[in-house]
Design a protein around this motif. Structure first.
Motif, PDB file in Angstrom:
ATOM      1  N   LYS A  48       0.850  -1.195   0.000  1.00  0.00           N
ATOM      2  CA  LYS A  48       0.000   0.000   0.000  1.00  0.00           C
ATOM      3  C   LYS A  48       0.889   1.251   0.000  1.00  0.00           C
ATOM      4  O   LYS A  48       2.058   1.211   0.377  1.00  0.00           O
ATOM      5  CB  LYS A  48      -0.877   0.037   1.269  1.00  0.00           C
ATOM      6  N   ASN A 397      -4.667   2.109  -1.203  1.00  0.00           N
ATOM      7  CA  ASN A 397      -4.438   0.912  -2.016  1.00  0.00           C
ATOM      8  C   ASN A 397      -4.386   1.312  -3.488  1.00  0.00           C
ATOM      9  O   ASN A 397      -5.402   1.671  -4.073  1.00  0.00           O
ATOM     10  CB  ASN A 397      -5.556  -0.100  -1.770  1.00  0.00           C
ATOM     11  N   GLU A 428      -8.002   3.299   2.013  1.00  0.00           N
ATOM     12  CA  GLU A 428      -8.565   2.161   2.761  1.00  0.00           C
ATOM     13  C   GLU A 428      -8.634   2.419   4.259  1.00  0.00           C
ATOM     14  O   GLU A 428      -9.621   2.103   4.896  1.00  0.00           O
ATOM     15  CB  GLU A 428      -7.726   0.906   2.496  1.00  0.00           C
TER      16      GLU A 428
END
Ligand SMILES: [Zn+2]
Length: 461
Positions: A48, A397, A428
């Protein structure tokens, strides 16, 4: 309270590296490789991006306009912002004629009280500036943490102020280290174009766009920059929508003048053809300035790349299609001007910009977070990930995809201007001052815990 974010790719406006972040209470305490201390919460950010929370310097929660009120308040609008990875907004307080600047700020403090889910500041819309209020403007900058102002060249009879007022506000703000934001459109000419259109029986939404030509915006932009130059002050052009106006900003910047400008997702992704839709659909896109012909979009992206445009904000000012936009069913000039966007900004700009190959990751962070934090006196508390900065952090993400829709968004409005658009890149997990407020699609915060930000003076030079 300690939180450890592990294995993420940390991206700021200048850096891009793998690392771990230790947060103690509300701020970043340590950044390093393979940090292994104990923490109350550990977040795995493998694969991420870990980016500073978005800063949206242009929102209008509960904004009164055209006999109605923007449908998001400071609670719903800031929760929606958080879902989209924005952890700071700067909203607009209004000074009505006859009011002092302090009164206006107090009114907006009351409006926001107990509601914001994220930190927030105020710009102040100045509707009049008699000479005796000039010292007050400087005092507000010094004492109240309201260091930027918005003046309108548009909306005669409501917000429009004359050039003398603009000059006075810019001089005073400039001397005290503040910044004037300009709604740059020749509202007087536009008023005549609207009168003419209505007299000819043109009432459909598309006439909102046809009565607000790009030349009106270019003229306003050039005039705002010229007045700022005479006042020896910086200027920030809000919601720049078209190539004609961009050229004016470009010229100023080429001359090394302190001229800055933002654009918004609606001008990068939507175009004039939206007004040609069946029936009253076009009303959803009645916002100001209006959507332009598609070719302007490439020019705006170029401006963002070349730093002639420094910021992407949203001008989030939602009005529901039912009942609110319908106020202008028989007269386009009565459609409340504004559209939603505060929740969608990061995904749209990441998808269109980074995935689309127009800007790199650092520039993405710069445009949606760092530059607005710097211009509006919030840096380095906001706008970056550094030891000592507020832990406003988004675990983003870069692979996840989502389809934007009113059916799933969190803004308090019955349509989404980007309905059906597929975007790659999703916020996220979102932390506001060290606390996880969004995770696994849920809001975990408490409205009212967002704090008012007393902003510093103009800090870009
Ligand atoms: Zn606005």
């Amino acid at each position: 309270m300690k939180t450890l974010i592990k294995n993420g790719r940390i991206v700021t406006a200048v850096d891009n590296y793998l690392g771990d972040i230790l947060i103690e209470d509300e701020t970043v305490a340590l950044i390093g490789k393979k940090l292994d201390m104990t923490a109350d919460t550990v977040i795995d950010a493998a694969d991420k991006l870990v980016i500073p929370g978005g800063v949206d310097p242009h929102t209008h929660m509960e904004f009164p306009f055209g006999g109605t009120m923007a449908s998001d308040d400071f609670r719903t609008g800031t929760i929606a912002a958080a879902y989209g990875g924005t952890t700071t907004i700067v909203d607009f307080a209004i000074q009505y004629r006859g009011e002092s600047l302090t009164q206006a700020i107090d009114n907006w403090h009351r409006k926001a009280e107990g509601k914001p889910a994220i930190d927030y500041g105020f710009h102040l819309i100045v509707s009049e500036l008699p000479d005796e209020r000039v010292p007050e403007l400087k005092r507000v900058i010094r004492d109240d943490g309201v260091t930027s102002f918005k003046l309108f060249m548009a909306y005669p009879g409501a917000f429009l102020v004359d050039d003398g007022t603009i000059f006075k506000a810019m001089s005073a703000a400039g001397e005290a280290g503040g910044l004037v934001c300009m709604h740059a459109e020749n509202g007087i000419v536009i008023q005549e174009l609207i009168k003419r259109a209505l007299a000819e029986g043109h009432t459909a939404p598309k006439y909102h766009a046809l009565t607000r030509p790009t030349k009106a915006e270019a003229e306003g932009t050039a005039r705002a920059i010229a007045i700022a130059e005479m006042a020896e002050a910086p200027v920030y052009i809000v919601h720049l929508s078209c190539h004609d106006a961009l050229v004016k900003v470009q010229e100023a910047r080429d001359m090394a003048l302190p001229a800055y400008a933002e654009t918004c997702p609606q001008y990068l992704f939507l175009d004039y053809t939206r007004y040609e839709q069946e029936g009253f659909e076009g009303a959803k896109y009645v916002l100001t300035p209006p959507l332009r012909d598609k070719w302007h979009q490439d020019e705006l992206w170029k401006g963002l790349r070349m730093d002639d445009l420094q910021v992407v904000s949203t001008d989030h000012c939602p009005f529901c299609f039912k009942e609110q936009k319908e106020l202008g069913k028989d007269d386009f000039s009565k459609i409340p001007n504004g559209g939603p966007g505060v929740e969608n900004r990061l995904s749209l700009i990441y998808n269109g910009g980074v995935v689309g190959g127009r800007i790199n990751l650092n520039r993405f962070v710069q445009l949606v977070s760092t530059a607005p934090a710097k211009l509006f006196g919030l840096f380095p508390k906001k706008g970056t990930i550094a030891v000592g900065s507020d832990a406003d952090i988004v675990i983003f993400n870069p692979q996840a995809e989502t389809t934007i829709s009113a059916a799933t968004h969190h803004m308090n409005i019955d349509y989404n201007a980007y309905e059906g658009m597929r975007v790659q890149g999703v916020a996220e997990t979102v932390l506001s001052r060290g606390k996880v407020i969004i995770a696994k699609g849920k809001y975990l915060g408490t409205p009212g815990e967002g704090r008012f930000l007393k902003r510093s003076t103009f800090g870009w030079k």
